[in-house]
Design an enzyme around this catalytic site. Structure first.
Site, mmCIF file in Angstrom:
data_model
loop_
_atom_site.group_PDB
_atom_site.id
_atom_site.type_symbol
_atom_site.label_atom_id
_atom_site.label_comp_id
_atom_site.label_asym_id
_atom_site.label_seq_id
_atom_site.Cartn_x
_atom_site.Cartn_y
_atom_site.Cartn_z
ATOM 1 N N LYS A 186 0.823 -1.209 0.000
ATOM 2 C CA LYS A 186 0.000 0.000 0.000
ATOM 3 C C LYS A 186 0.862 1.267 0.000
ATOM 4 O O LYS A 186 0.534 2.255 -0.646
ATOM 5 C CB LYS A 186 -0.956 -0.003 1.190
ATOM 6 C CG LYS A 186 -1.988 -1.143 1.143
ATOM 7 C CD LYS A 186 -2.687 -1.133 -0.150
ATOM 8 C CE LYS A 186 -3.683 -2.189 -0.509
ATOM 9 N NZ LYS A 186 -4.482 -2.932 0.351
ATOM 10 N N HIS A 226 -6.429 0.749 -6.566
ATOM 11 C CA HIS A 226 -6.650 -0.365 -5.625
ATOM 12 C C HIS A 226 -7.598 -1.349 -6.310
ATOM 13 O O HIS A 226 -8.774 -1.426 -5.992
ATOM 14 C CB HIS A 226 -7.257 0.209 -4.345
ATOM 15 C CG HIS A 226 -7.307 -0.739 -3.189
ATOM 16 N ND1 HIS A 226 -8.070 -0.509 -2.071
ATOM 17 C CD2 HIS A 226 -6.671 -1.921 -2.950
ATOM 18 C CE1 HIS A 226 -7.922 -1.502 -1.202
ATOM 19 N NE2 HIS A 226 -7.074 -2.377 -1.722
ATOM 20 N N CYS A 267 -13.612 -6.243 0.741
ATOM 21 C CA CYS A 267 -14.921 -6.184 0.072
ATOM 22 C C CYS A 267 -14.981 -7.078 -1.157
ATOM 23 O O CYS A 267 -15.878 -6.935 -1.986
ATOM 24 C CB CYS A 267 -15.270 -4.758 -0.305
ATOM 25 S SG CYS A 267 -15.672 -3.744 1.131
ATOM 26 N N ASP A 297 -5.271 -7.100 -5.937
ATOM 27 C CA ASP A 297 -5.330 -5.966 -5.002
ATOM 28 C C ASP A 297 -4.918 -4.625 -5.617
ATOM 29 O O ASP A 297 -5.515 -3.610 -5.316
ATOM 30 C CB ASP A 297 -4.448 -6.254 -3.778
ATOM 31 C CG ASP A 297 -4.766 -5.360 -2.589
ATOM 32 O OD1 ASP A 297 -5.953 -5.215 -2.255
ATOM 33 O OD2 ASP A 297 -3.827 -4.788 -2.007
ATOM 34 N N ARG A 299 -4.568 -13.110 7.793
ATOM 35 C CA ARG A 299 -4.230 -13.112 6.360
ATOM 36 C C ARG A 299 -3.329 -14.279 5.994
ATOM 37 O O ARG A 299 -2.648 -14.864 6.843
ATOM 38 C CB ARG A 299 -3.470 -11.819 6.019
ATOM 39 C CG ARG A 299 -4.255 -10.539 6.300
ATOM 40 C CD ARG A 299 -4.826 -9.967 5.054
ATOM 41 N NE ARG A 299 -5.758 -8.861 5.307
ATOM 42 C CZ ARG A 299 -6.344 -8.181 4.333
ATOM 43 N NH1 ARG A 299 -6.089 -8.448 3.069
ATOM 44 N NH2 ARG A 299 -7.202 -7.223 4.610
HETATM 45 P P1 GTP Z 1 -8.201 -6.684 0.846
HETATM 46 O O1 GTP Z 1 -7.177 -7.758 0.728
HETATM 47 O O2 GTP Z 1 -8.350 -6.191 2.239
HETATM 48 O O3 GTP Z 1 -8.002 -5.559 -0.106
HETATM 49 O O4 GTP Z 1 -9.648 -7.401 0.601
HETATM 50 P P2 GTP Z 1 -10.403 -7.921 -0.707
HETATM 51 O O5 GTP Z 1 -11.118 -6.783 -1.350
HETATM 52 O O6 GTP Z 1 -9.490 -8.714 -1.551
HETATM 53 O O7 GTP Z 1 -11.548 -8.860 -0.086
HETATM 54 P P3 GTP Z 1 -11.718 -10.457 -0.108
HETATM 55 O O8 GTP Z 1 -11.919 -10.985 -1.490
HETATM 56 O O9 GTP Z 1 -10.633 -11.055 0.687
HETATM 57 O O10 GTP Z 1 -13.105 -10.617 0.661
HETATM 58 C C1 GTP Z 1 -13.291 -10.090 1.945
HETATM 59 C C2 GTP Z 1 -14.536 -10.666 2.587
HETATM 60 O O11 GTP Z 1 -15.681 -10.454 1.760
HETATM 61 C C3 GTP Z 1 -14.431 -12.164 2.816
HETATM 62 O O12 GTP Z 1 -14.924 -12.450 4.099
HETATM 63 C C4 GTP Z 1 -15.338 -12.753 1.785
HETATM 64 O O13 GTP Z 1 -15.910 -13.940 2.228
HETATM 65 C C5 GTP Z 1 -16.384 -11.660 1.545
HETATM 66 N N1 GTP Z 1 -16.885 -11.673 0.136
HETATM 67 C C6 GTP Z 1 -16.135 -11.668 -0.986
HETATM 68 N N2 GTP Z 1 -16.902 -11.727 -2.101
HETATM 69 C C7 GTP Z 1 -18.184 -11.754 -1.660
HETATM 70 C C8 GTP Z 1 -19.452 -11.800 -2.323
HETATM 71 O O14 GTP Z 1 -19.562 -11.824 -3.556
HETATM 72 N N3 GTP Z 1 -20.571 -11.795 -1.532
HETATM 73 C C9 GTP Z 1 -20.480 -11.764 -0.167
HETATM 74 N N4 GTP Z 1 -21.619 -11.746 0.526
HETATM 75 N N5 GTP Z 1 -19.309 -11.718 0.491
HETATM 76 C C10 GTP Z 1 -18.172 -11.710 -0.237
HETATM 77 C C1 SPV Z 2 -6.082 -3.837 2.460
HETATM 78 O O1 SPV Z 2 -6.341 -3.501 3.616
HETATM 79 O O2 SPV Z 2 -6.610 -3.287 1.452
HETATM 80 C C2 SPV Z 2 -5.145 -4.963 2.229
HETATM 81 C C3 SPV Z 2 -4.400 -5.474 3.371
HETATM 82 O O3 SPV Z 2 -4.968 -5.388 1.097
HETATM 83 S S1 SPV Z 2 -3.022 -4.489 3.765
HETATM 84 O O4 SPV Z 2 -1.860 -5.005 3.068
HETATM 85 O O5 SPV Z 2 -2.833 -4.587 5.216
HETATM 86 O O6 SPV Z 2 -3.257 -3.126 3.349
HETATM 87 MN MN MN Z 3 -6.363 -4.282 -0.437
#
Ligand code: GTP
Ligand code: SPV
Ligand code: MN
Length: 589
Positions: A208, A228, A252, A279, A373
């Site tokens: 980040k 992002h 999300c 990401d 993570r």
């Molecule tokens: P960062 O690594 O923090 O940037 O997160 P990310 O945007 O990659 O999110 P990630 O795909 O890891 O999902 C985060 C949470 O959202 C998890 O608990 C998933 O289970 C939930 N999630 C992901 N996709 C969906 C979806 O389509 N529907 C629902 N209801 N939940 C989802």
């Molecule tokens: C986020 O928070 O959007 C992540 C995890 O991908 S971190 O590397 O801690 O920012």
């Molecule tokens: Mn992220």
């Protein structure tokens, strides 16, 4: 020493003299050196070696309980003028911050080893890639950087001997003192100083700090953009692959969408999904005039809870070797890992993320931290795109924004044009998650999912998007917005999400190719319910109509909220976005 670059060497000498380590080690990227560090970390307890048969090359790490997520209130953009950091960043004058942090870094490594990690963000040999050097006193950081970036001697191949174009990252865990924790960025000096944390986004400075905050600033000056965003390829039965980049706030659903398994009806027809990134995306206009994206990273730092064979098979598969887990539970039955949502039967003999005995039968607390993570090498991913290392990146057909909104935002809609699409991104809002410290579940504006990640005035970042659109003209990808998180009266998600999001991606691609109609509404083009395929999923036509519907009353409130948000930017808000807000209001009237 791995380089003759005098700019690197001079800076390293300065940092050595500031931190006064008892030993300095240059990380060359060799397995031999990394193995020695793994062994040391296991001996000191920093890492726990997991079951070599079930999880070869995998380790567990627990952070301090006060150090489990990014700390946005302690993250600073330090530039001469406060206005250049803008209303969404914490600002500090650079010399004031350097002075404060110099006192904290002074002699901080006197009983420690300093590791110097050269790394490349982006494929070696790519003109879109950039070099960083991270100095740290943490083996955990070295081993994570080895997964998340391309480290070692190869990184310097991208840096000419006389070049000064590298990002200087200095990190020390110091005492992991939350009251003296600082994540400070000096965009004008290509510099990041991070102290008193040992967690993820605070300390893996390529991620980040560099690839978004510093890179967004570099992009402004050099005519490209850091976003992002995940990058995913969707292959149709004819074998054609179209690429989509999508920005959702932290936790999300980026990793999930990037690696989704298509529902069987599509798999059987021959559709495939290819992951380029989960990401971060760096975006630049290519020679053919289109917008290209690279993933600057080399691994996935994914949210563990909720990841299982059904929700995200590919992410789980990526964690089966050479992975570092942070703050998940240790399953003592077979020395593997566990987290909420991994399986239906929690272990009865486990150690939770805090290091305490944990029994799934009697537990009242979570086994894994909600922001626990995995750091998994991209190469482990079964659906990794063949274009992952393409030095030119992949051409984008569509850009998607999205967030968690229980109401207001429909499942998907298309913007009227690029400028309106920038407005849609700039006005994104989402309910907060555990990825940052602070309250969870509060709706906040998170423009382009960049609220905590923009290295300069967000108003100027919006302008940068508009300028990019003017350059791309007819080649510009279409811009959409999605929301997987609409809830019913009982607070349950209506849309099944995960793999079924493919159904929405296909509507998006059909729109890009002009193959399908849509309803023109006040906020954009919304699908006709009959154009979203719900065969084989547990959702009724009425429910689909509901999540595609737009409540004008809620949108009028939304427009008020947008106005309040926009007013923060004063004269930095691009005219074009003011105009778009006016247009929205007229359409709602
Ligand atoms: P960062 O690594 O923090 O940037 O997160 P990310 O945007 O990659 O999110 P990630 O795909 O890891 O999902 C985060 C949470 O959202 C998890 O608990 C998933 O289970 C939930 N999630 C992901 N996709 C969906 C979806 O389509 N529907 C629902 N209801 N939940 C989802
Ligand atoms: C986020 O928070 O959007 C992540 C995890 O991908 S971190 O590397 O801690 O920012
Ligand atoms: Mn992220």
């Amino acid at each position: 020493m791995l380089t003759k670059n005098e700019n690197v060497l001079k800076w390293v000498r300065e940092m050595v003299s500031l931190c006064n380590p008892n030993k300095v080690i240059w990380i060359d990227g060799s397995e031999e050196q990394l193995n020695e560090l793994r062994q040391q970390a296991v001996e000191s307890g920093e890492l726990i070696k997991l079951n070599e048969e079930k999880l070869p090359g995998c380790y567990l790490h627990r952070t301090k309980q006060n150090d489990v997520a990014r700390v946005e209130d302690r993250t600073f953009i330090c530039c001469e003028k406060e206005e250049d950091a803008g209303p969404t960043n914490n600002w500090c004058n650079p010399s004031e911050m350097y002075n404060k942090l110099r006192r904290l870094f002074d002699g901080v490594m006197k009983d420690r080893t300093m590791y110097i990690i050269p790394y490349s963000m982006g494929p070696i040999g790519s003109k879109m890639a950039k070099v960083g050097v991270e100095i740290t006193d943490s083996i955990y950081v070295v081993l994570n950087m080895n997964i998340m970036t391309r480290i070692g001697k190869v990184a310097f191949e991208n840096l000419d001997e006389s070049s000064n174009d590298f990002v200087r990252g200095l990190h020390s865990k110091a005492d992991i003192d939350p009251n003296n924790r600082y994540i400070a960025h000096f965009p004008q000096d290509n510099t990041i100083w991070s102290i008193n944390s040992a967690y993820g986004g605070n300390v893996l400075l390529g991620k980040k700090c560099f690839a978004l905050r510093i890179a967004s600033y570099q992009g402004k000056n050099e005519g490209w953009m850091a976003a992002h965003m995940l990058i995913v390829g969707i292959q149709n039965p004819k074998g054609e692959v179209k690429y989509v980049a999508a920005a959702f706030p932290s936790a999300c659903g980026k990793t999930n969408l990037a690696m989704l398994i298509p529902p069987s009806i599509y798999r059987n027809e021959g559709y495939k999904i290819w992951t380029v990134g989960d990401d971060i995306a760096w975006l630049r206009q290519g020679e053919d005039g289109r917008l290209y994206a690279i993933n600057p990273e080399n691994g996935f730092f994914g949210v563990a809870p909720g990841t299982n064979e059904h929700s995200n098979y590919n992410a789980l598969a990526s964690t089966k070797k050479n992975t570092i887990f942070t703050n998940v539970a240790l399953n003592l039955n077979d020395n593997t890992v566990w987290w909420e949502g991994l399986s239906e039967n929690p272990p009865e003999n486990a150690i939770d993320w805090k290091g305490n005995p944990w029994n799934g039968k009697t537990a009242t607390e979570k086994a894994a931290h909600p922001n626990s993570r995995f750091s998994a090498p991209a190469r482990n991913c079964p659906c990794l795109s063949s274009e992952f290392d393409n030095v030119k990146g992949v051409p984008l057909s569509a850009i998607v924004f999205g967030g968690r909104r229980a109401k207001t935002t429909p499942l998907v809609y298309e913007s009227f044009n690029w400028q309106h699409g920038v407005f849609v991104g700039a006005t994104m809002a989402s309910e907060t998650t555990a990825a940052a410290t602070g309250k969870v579940g509060v709706v906040r504006r998170d423009p382009m999912a960049m609220l905590p990640f923009c290295g300069y005035n967000m108003g100027d970042y919006f302008k940068q998007w508009i300028v990019m659109g003017n350059k791309l003209k007819n080649n510009a990808p279409k811009i959409f917005n999605v929301n997987w998180f609409r809830t019913n009266k009982d607070g349950q998600f209506i849309w099944p999400g995960y793999g079924d999001n493919m159904r929405v991606l296909l509507w998006i691609l059909d729109r890009c190719e002009g193959k399908v109609g849509a309803k023109e509404t006040a906020i954009g083009f919304v699908p006709n319910a009959s154009d979203i395929n719900i065969k084989g999923i547990d959702i009724t036509n009425n429910e689909l109509e509901e999540i595609l519907s737009i409540d004008k009353g809620l949108w009028k409130e939304e427009a008020e909220g947008i106005e309040v948000f926009f007013s923060k930017f004063k004269n930095k808000l691009p005219e074009e976005l003011k105009q778009e807000l006016e247009n929205l209001r007229k359409r709602l009237a």
